[in-house]
Design an enzyme around this catalytic site. Structure first.
Site, PDB file in Angstrom:
ATOM      1  N   GLY A  37       0.852  -1.189   0.000  1.00  0.00           N
ATOM      2  CA  GLY A  37       0.000   0.000   0.000  1.00  0.00           C
ATOM      3  C   GLY A  37       0.883   1.233   0.000  1.00  0.00           C
ATOM      4  O   GLY A  37       1.084   1.911  -0.999  1.00  0.00           O
ATOM      5  N   CYS A  47      -9.664  21.649  17.877  1.00  0.00           N
ATOM      6  CA  CYS A  47      -9.579  21.887  19.324  1.00  0.00           C
ATOM      7  C   CYS A  47      -9.060  20.667  20.074  1.00  0.00           C
ATOM      8  O   CYS A  47      -9.787  20.035  20.851  1.00  0.00           O
ATOM      9  CB  CYS A  47     -10.947  22.282  19.851  1.00  0.00           C
ATOM     10  SG  CYS A  47     -11.600  23.643  18.898  1.00  0.00           S
TER      11      CYS A  47
HETATM   12  N1  LLP Z   1      -2.305  -6.076   3.790  1.00  0.00           N
HETATM   13  C1  LLP Z   1      -2.947  -6.043   4.967  1.00  0.00           C
HETATM   14  C2  LLP Z   1      -3.696  -7.212   5.412  1.00  0.00           C
HETATM   15  C3  LLP Z   1      -2.900  -4.868   5.751  1.00  0.00           C
HETATM   16  O1  LLP Z   1      -3.546  -4.831   6.914  1.00  0.00           O
HETATM   17  C4  LLP Z   1      -2.171  -3.736   5.290  1.00  0.00           C
HETATM   18  C5  LLP Z   1      -2.121  -2.520   6.078  1.00  0.00           C
HETATM   19  C6  LLP Z   1      -1.529  -3.829   4.043  1.00  0.00           C
HETATM   20  C7  LLP Z   1      -1.596  -5.017   3.323  1.00  0.00           C
HETATM   21  C8  LLP Z   1      -0.744  -2.693   3.456  1.00  0.00           C
HETATM   22  O2  LLP Z   1       0.358  -2.380   4.244  1.00  0.00           O
HETATM   23  P1  LLP Z   1       1.450  -1.328   3.732  1.00  0.00           P
HETATM   24  O3  LLP Z   1       2.136  -1.915   2.529  1.00  0.00           O
HETATM   25  O4  LLP Z   1       0.734  -0.075   3.383  1.00  0.00           O
HETATM   26  O5  LLP Z   1       2.348  -1.158   4.891  1.00  0.00           O
HETATM   27  N2  LLP Z   1      -2.547   3.755   9.081  1.00  0.00           N
HETATM   28  C9  LLP Z   1      -1.218   3.264   9.353  1.00  0.00           C
HETATM   29  C10 LLP Z   1      -0.921   2.001   8.579  1.00  0.00           C
HETATM   30  C11 LLP Z   1      -1.931   0.906   8.814  1.00  0.00           C
HETATM   31  C12 LLP Z   1      -1.678  -0.315   7.976  1.00  0.00           C
HETATM   32  C13 LLP Z   1      -2.821  -1.223   8.015  1.00  0.00           C
HETATM   33  N3  LLP Z   1      -2.673  -2.397   7.226  1.00  0.00           N
HETATM   34  C14 LLP Z   1      -0.218   4.360   9.029  1.00  0.00           C
HETATM   35  O6  LLP Z   1      -0.614   5.415   8.586  1.00  0.00           O
HETATM   36  O7  LLP Z   1       0.976   4.171   9.232  1.00  0.00           O
END
Ligand code: LLP
Length: 419
Positions: free
Chosen positions: A277, A344
């Site tokens: 992602g 706030c």
């Molecule tokens: N696959 C699964 C099952 C996941 O839960 C996630 C992310 C991904 C793939 C993608 O992960 P990435 O390649 O983006 O690291 N909001 C948080 C990150 C939460 C990630 C949740 N799961 C932040 O802003 O750091």
């Protein structure tokens, strides 16, 4: 900074568009994404997997704007979705449903039924209870459900505790030690078709050792399953690759990551599914904001921006640091500020003691690297409308999500009619 998000004669450009051109017609704050950066990231990721039977299922949660998903679809990517809503977005954007994996620890019956009636690559199942639920729904529809189990390998990915998912005390997956037994049970269920295995240990990971250990655990488990005649088609190794937000961050080496996957999992006659992602979209986005006020307290200078934690919450949620740069370099010298939003809450603070170009009210700035987990995590807290999103491709820009009007916000609510 990425070459597609850089200064030309002291003006910040995204590709061939001066960002100030957008501020002329669109009220800040707003997000801007570079399509070229997304294409390049996707291309680099894909090249690192050369020689491997692979599929990239972009993790929609990172940035689910239709324009982003359409970019992924054009590049031949699939999707990792966690809700019927994300699944529908992926289809609208043109992603092939046979390249969609449905993940998530709490899938609901109506979501499972609708997606099963359509088509998908696999359900990534996280509990026996979910397995039984899917089998029941599949039986009632007289359809076979393709499934993989997400195993929890009990590995510390060395990342922020709020984004770690592969430890035994996290809510995700089935314990790897129970996996053989659960696969055996699933193999007996009539409408369940075992097609794969899945793992995801966390996000913003820079230590490749955590991946290596995870892949080794998977490899061992896959051999154990082979021994009891459970053959898999897909090994889904999730996402999680980190990116460099500041000079303090380590960037994992993509070639080395690809090499690890090939070496440990590449010879098992399975297709490897990736769910990146952040890596694909993180550095493609900026959040453009205006300085509302510059003010002094006893011992500090504050910049109050029109973007707040409701528009961008990574700082408040994970203590993340996102650099701030001016849209136009005015060369007034630099100053140290605390950069805060208008909401706030004390956690509505983006940067502390940050050295940046001296600012005056009305100056525009941009937060960098907000393409992943930016707009998707925004809310209308303080009744601040969700902010617009803009996509740039070469010389052109288009608003890809508009700001709702106040009436549109209020129309969803009602004052009860009882006396
Ligand atoms: N696959 C699964 C099952 C996941 O839960 C996630 C992310 C991904 C793939 C993608 O992960 P990435 O390649 O983006 O690291 N909001 C948080 C990150 C939460 C990630 C949740 N799961 C932040 O802003 O750091």
């Amino acid at each position: 900074m990425n070459k597609n998000i850089s200064y030309k004669q002291d003006q910040l450009f995204v590709e061939d568009v001066a960002v100030s051109e957008i501020t002329n017609s669109l009220r800040t704050p707003f997000y801007v994404y570079s399509r070229t950066v997304i294409e390049e990231n996707f291309g680099r990721f894909k090249r690192s997997l050369e020689g491997l039977d692979s599929m990239i299922c972009y993790s929609v949660k990172a940035n689910s704007n239709l324009s982003v998903l359409e970019t992924i679809a054009k590049l031949g990517g699939g999707a990792d979705v966690v809700s019927l809503g994300e699944y529908k977005r992926a289809l609208i954007a043109g992603i092939d449903p046979r390249k969609i994996v449905f993940s998530g620890v709490g899938k609901q019956d109506f979501e499972i039924a609708e997606i099963l009636k359509s088509s998908l690559l696999q359900f990534n199942i996280e509990s026996v209870s979910e397995l039984e639920m899917i089998n029941k729904i599949a039986s009632s529809l007289n359809k076979e459900a393709p499934i993989a189990f997400r195993v929890n390998p009990d590995i510390d990915a060395g990342t922020h505790e709020n984004i770690s998912t592969g430890k035994a005390d996290n809510k995700f997956g089935i314990p790897i030690s129970d996996a053989v037994e659960i696969y055996q049970y699933a193999s007996k269920l009539e409408k369940i078709k075992i097609v794969g295995i899945d793992v995801h240990i966390g996000s913003q990971i820079s230590d490749l050792n955590a991946f290596r250990q995870t892949f080794e655990h998977l490899e061992k488990l896959i051999y154990e399953l082979k021994n009891i005649n459970i053959e898999l088609e897909n090994i889904d190794i999730g996402g999680g690759l980190g990116i460099k937000y500041t000079d303090d961050d380590l960037e994992p080496d993509l070639q080395e990551y690809g090499g690890l996957v090939k070496r440990i999992l590449g010879n098992l006659s399975c297709r490897i599914i990736f769910e990146p992602g952040r890596y694909i979209v993180g550095n493609s986005g900026i959040l453009v904001t205006k300085v509302l006020h510059s003010k002094m307290s006893q011992n500090k200078s504050f910049l109050v921006t029109d973007a707040g934690m409701n528009d961008f919450s990574r700082t408040a949620l994970y203590g993340a640091t996102h650099r701030l740069i001016p849209l136009s370099k005015k060369k007034r010298g630099e100053e140290v500020y605390d950069v805060v939003g208008p909401v706030c809450e004390t956690t509505d603070t983006f940067l502390k003691n940050y050295l940046v170009e001296k600012a005056e009210e009305g100056d525009f700035f941009a937060f960098l690297d907000v393409g992943a987990y930016g707009a998707v995590l925004s809310s209308e807290y303080n009744t601040r409308p969700l902010v617009p999103e803009v996509m740039i491709y070469k010389k052109r820009f288009e608003i890809v999500r508009t700001r709702p009007t106040y009436d549109e916000i209020f129309d969803k609510e009602a004052i009860p009619t009882w006396e």
